[in-house]
Write a protein that holds these residues in place. Structure first.
Motif, mmCIF file in Angstrom:
data_model
loop_
_atom_site.group_PDB
_atom_site.id
_atom_site.type_symbol
_atom_site.label_atom_id
_atom_site.label_comp_id
_atom_site.label_asym_id
_atom_site.label_seq_id
_atom_site.Cartn_x
_atom_site.Cartn_y
_atom_site.Cartn_z
ATOM 1 N N ALA A 188 0.824 -1.211 0.000
ATOM 2 C CA ALA A 188 0.000 0.000 0.000
ATOM 3 C C ALA A 188 0.858 1.262 0.000
ATOM 4 N N LEU A 189 2.014 1.224 0.673
ATOM 5 C CA LEU A 189 2.891 2.394 0.685
ATOM 6 C C LEU A 189 3.456 2.681 -0.701
ATOM 7 N N GLU A 190 3.735 1.628 -1.455
ATOM 8 C CA GLU A 190 4.220 1.814 -2.822
ATOM 9 C C GLU A 190 3.124 2.401 -3.712
ATOM 10 N N LEU A 191 1.888 1.964 -3.506
ATOM 11 C CA LEU A 191 0.779 2.518 -4.278
ATOM 12 C C LEU A 191 0.617 4.009 -4.003
ATOM 13 N N ALA A 192 0.690 4.384 -2.724
ATOM 14 C CA ALA A 192 0.553 5.794 -2.365
ATOM 15 C C ALA A 192 1.673 6.629 -2.968
ATOM 16 N N GLU A 193 2.876 6.080 -2.991
ATOM 17 C CA GLU A 193 4.017 6.798 -3.540
ATOM 18 C C GLU A 193 3.910 6.935 -5.053
ATOM 19 N N GLN A 194 3.480 5.882 -5.712
ATOM 20 C CA GLN A 194 3.429 5.899 -7.177
ATOM 21 C C GLN A 194 2.263 6.717 -7.719
ATOM 22 N N PHE A 195 1.096 6.604 -7.094
ATOM 23 C CA PHE A 195 -0.107 7.204 -7.662
ATOM 24 C C PHE A 195 -0.618 8.415 -6.878
ATOM 25 N N GLY A 196 -0.018 8.700 -5.713
ATOM 26 C CA GLY A 196 -0.462 9.821 -4.915
ATOM 27 C C GLY A 196 -1.673 9.488 -4.069
ATOM 28 N N THR A 197 -2.031 10.414 -3.199
ATOM 29 C CA THR A 197 -3.182 10.255 -2.319
ATOM 30 C C THR A 197 -4.026 11.523 -2.365
ATOM 31 N N PRO A 198 -5.292 11.425 -1.998
ATOM 32 C CA PRO A 198 -6.064 10.222 -1.716
ATOM 33 C C PRO A 198 -6.103 9.309 -2.954
ATOM 34 N N LEU A 199 -6.259 8.020 -2.695
ATOM 35 C CA LEU A 199 -6.227 7.048 -3.777
ATOM 36 C C LEU A 199 -7.241 5.947 -3.500
ATOM 37 N N TYR A 200 -8.125 5.715 -4.464
ATOM 38 C CA TYR A 200 -9.025 4.570 -4.394
ATOM 39 C C TYR A 200 -8.289 3.361 -4.966
ATOM 40 N N VAL A 201 -8.241 2.285 -4.196
ATOM 41 C CA VAL A 201 -7.595 1.054 -4.640
ATOM 42 C C VAL A 201 -8.648 -0.051 -4.671
ATOM 43 N N VAL A 202 -8.708 -0.779 -5.770
ATOM 44 C CA VAL A 202 -9.682 -1.860 -5.935
ATOM 45 C C VAL A 202 -8.955 -3.170 -6.164
ATOM 46 N N ASP A 203 -9.226 -4.155 -5.310
ATOM 47 C CA ASP A 203 -8.668 -5.495 -5.485
ATOM 48 C C ASP A 203 -9.542 -6.236 -6.497
ATOM 49 N N GLU A 204 -9.054 -6.347 -7.714
ATOM 50 C CA GLU A 204 -9.860 -6.898 -8.803
ATOM 51 C C GLU A 204 -10.247 -8.349 -8.564
ATOM 52 N N GLN A 205 -9.374 -9.112 -7.919
ATOM 53 C CA GLN A 205 -9.698 -10.518 -7.698
ATOM 54 C C GLN A 205 -10.881 -10.676 -6.757
ATOM 55 N N VAL A 206 -10.979 -9.806 -5.756
ATOM 56 C CA VAL A 206 -12.126 -9.850 -4.852
ATOM 57 C C VAL A 206 -13.414 -9.573 -5.634
ATOM 58 N N VAL A 207 -13.371 -8.593 -6.521
ATOM 59 C CA VAL A 207 -14.549 -8.275 -7.351
ATOM 60 C C VAL A 207 -14.947 -9.488 -8.189
ATOM 61 N N ARG A 208 -13.984 -10.089 -8.844
ATOM 62 C CA ARG A 208 -14.281 -11.237 -9.703
ATOM 63 C C ARG A 208 -14.830 -12.405 -8.893
ATOM 64 N N ASP A 209 -14.266 -12.640 -7.727
ATOM 65 C CA ASP A 209 -14.750 -13.732 -6.878
ATOM 66 C C ASP A 209 -16.208 -13.519 -6.479
ATOM 67 N N ARG A 210 -16.556 -12.275 -6.135
ATOM 68 C CA ARG A 210 -17.948 -11.988 -5.739
ATOM 69 C C ARG A 210 -18.897 -12.151 -6.925
ATOM 70 N N VAL A 245 -5.686 -3.471 -8.494
ATOM 71 C CA VAL A 245 -4.529 -4.331 -8.219
ATOM 72 C C VAL A 245 -4.961 -5.785 -8.318
ATOM 73 N N ARG A 246 -4.042 -6.591 -8.852
ATOM 74 C CA ARG A 246 -4.316 -8.024 -8.988
ATOM 75 C C ARG A 246 -3.014 -8.754 -9.207
ATOM 76 N N GLU A 247 -2.789 -9.775 -8.381
ATOM 77 C CA GLU A 247 -1.605 -10.632 -8.508
ATOM 78 C C GLU A 247 -0.315 -9.821 -8.568
ATOM 79 N N GLY A 248 -0.222 -8.802 -7.722
ATOM 80 C CA GLY A 248 1.007 -8.026 -7.610
ATOM 81 C C GLY A 248 1.190 -6.940 -8.638
ATOM 82 N N GLN A 249 0.194 -6.736 -9.502
ATOM 83 C CA GLN A 249 0.286 -5.713 -10.545
ATOM 84 C C GLN A 249 -0.770 -4.635 -10.310
ATOM 85 N N ALA A 250 -0.393 -3.383 -10.553
ATOM 86 C CA ALA A 250 -1.311 -2.256 -10.405
ATOM 87 C C ALA A 250 -1.578 -1.628 -11.764
ATOM 88 N N ARG A 251 -2.846 -1.291 -12.013
ATOM 89 C CA ARG A 251 -3.225 -0.634 -13.263
ATOM 90 C C ARG A 251 -4.110 0.560 -12.943
#
Length: 441
Positions: free
Chosen positions: A22-44, A408-414
């Motif tokens: 999460a710290l890398e995401l904040a550094e790369q994309f800035g904050t505030p930042l909405y992060v979505v775990d795509e695998q959780v969405v697909r599982d649901r 984010v999914r399997e270690g990759q952010a888009r």
């Protein structure tokens, strides 16, 4: 500290979302930042689809909860339809390649343009919310020469369910739906049956949101089935489909225990099938409209801490770089959230702190009494279960840009949605259009 669900951390002890620090995401994309775990969405999505397969049902994702091009593509790829409430939501669904026949159009005051778009565009179902709208749809269908338009009548069952009064939609004082009491719903059925332009497919009901019990759903199913059976006997009205809406609750804080998706579908199917079978009628197609229960727990919002104050009463206030502009649910519904420190989510709490936003409102508080390790300026705070009704309800109050959305999914952010810029916010402003957004100030 108690969490609503287990958190993943890496060897450094940092919060991990979808395999990414999460710290890398904040550094790369800035904050505030909405992060979505795509695998959780697909599982649901898959759980809804698989739970409905034995009864031949259909899940249509409620776009109002969270709708981006990327999300629409996930919904399509997982075999769900979509519930849309405006021309914009409809158009995005079409751009993402969803099948129009698997779309449901909602709204308690649809415009003539939206009704025409749906009628001519091959929408699978239009959920009619009033007698006025029924007449308007008849007029639009006649003037456009559209095919016979498939209709579900939204019933008002007089059932209270949901976590807050503003998201309880099935009680007798709600602005939504056609009241059964008093005969309005029966009149709507009669008008549909007498129309050469409208195809009555069945009935719809949606009783509320963040529902943590199955009993209100069973009650609603009994009401809908009872009305459908009565209309079949009195008016020979068909009932090919029953749409039971959405509203299944999720885990925001420790102690929230929503029913399982499979149990919800089982309860609805059992109640409806029992009622229709007893009446000698075939079981209609069961449709559900999950939104929050698909996207909410997949979402995390990251904020950067700025000022920290200790007030005269001993309270500790930690101000972050977002607030009610990116999460209005606390101010609107007194919603509760779980906050963690991204660098040490399982750390021993020091003191309870108030996580306050940066907006010019005293009510701009995200979490009151968050149990966190000692917080320092520059820390990243993560709010859990923020996938639903945050991005979709965000505003530009105080001129703040809407946050970026990263999946984010399997270690990759888009990047799904980039952060807003000044020119995005003021693209329709006459002065900016005249002088240009890049003029030196």
């Amino acid at each position: 500290m108690a969490f609503p669900f287990p958190l993943t951390v890496n060897p450094a002890g940092h919060l991990v979302i979808g395999g990414v620090d999460a710290l890398e995401l904040a550094e790369q994309f800035g904050t505030p930042l909405y992060v979505v775990d795509e695998q959780v969405v697909r599982d649901r999505c898959r759980r809804y689809r698989e739970a409905l397969e034995p009864v031949g049902g259909l899940a249509v994702y409620a776009a109002k909860a969270f709708w981006t091009g990327g999300m629409a593509q996930v919904v399509r790829s997982e075999g769900l339809g979509a519930d849309v409430s405006s021309e914009a939501e409809w158009r995005l669904a079409m751009l993402a390649g969803l099948d129009a026949s698997r779309l449901v159009l909602h709204g308690n005051n649809k415009s003539p343009a939206e009704l025409r778009l749906a009628a001519e565009g091959g929408v699978g179902r239009i959920v009619v919310d009033s007698l006025w709208e029924l007449d308007e749809l008849e007029r639009v269908a006649a003037s456009s020469g559209a095919r016979k338009v498939p209709v579900l009548l939204r019933l008002l069952p007089d059932i209270r369910a949901g976590a807050h009064g503003s998201i309880q939609t099935g009680h007798r004082h709600s602005k939504f739906g056609i009241p059964i009491e008093g005969g309005q719903a029966r009149e709507a059925v009669r008008r549909c049956l007498g129309s050469a332009r409208l195809d009555l497919r069945g009935y719809h009901v949606h009783i509320g949101s963040q529902i943590l019990s199955l009993e209100p759903y069973r009650q609603a199913a009994r009401v809908v089935a009872g009305f459908a059976i009565e209309m079949a006997r009195q008016l020979d009205a068909p009932c090919y489909e029953v749409d039971m809406g959405g509203g299944l609750g999720v885990r925001y804080v420790a102690g929230d225990e929503p029913p399982a998706i499979e149990d919800l579908i089982g309860a609805l199917a059992e109640t409806l099938e029992g009622a229709f079978t007893a009446a000698g009628m075939e079981m209609p197609l069961l449709i559900v409209e999950p939104g929050r229960s698909i996207i909410a727990e997949a979402g995390v919002t990251l904020y950067r801490v700025g000022a920290i104050k200790r007030l005269a009463g001993g309270e500790i206030v930690c101000a972050v770089d977002g607030g009610m502009s990116d999460n209005p649910r606390v101010a609107l519904y007194q919603a509760r959230y779980t906050a963690v420190l991204a660098r040490d989510p399982y750390g021993t709490p020091a003191e309870a702190v108030e996580i306050a936003g940066r907006l010019c409102e005293s009510g701009d508080v995200l979490v009151d009494g968050a149990a966190l390790p000692e917080v320092r300026p520059g820390d990243v705070v993560a709010l859990l279960t923020t996938g639903a009704y945050h991005h979709s309800m965000a505003s530009n109050y105080n001129g703040l840009p809407k946050p970026a959305v990263v999946t984010v999914r399997e270690g990759q952010a888009r990047l799904w949605v980039r952060r807003e810029r000044f020119e995005d916010q003021y693209a329709c402003d006459a002065l900016v259009q005249t002088l240009g957004a890049n003029r030196s100030l």
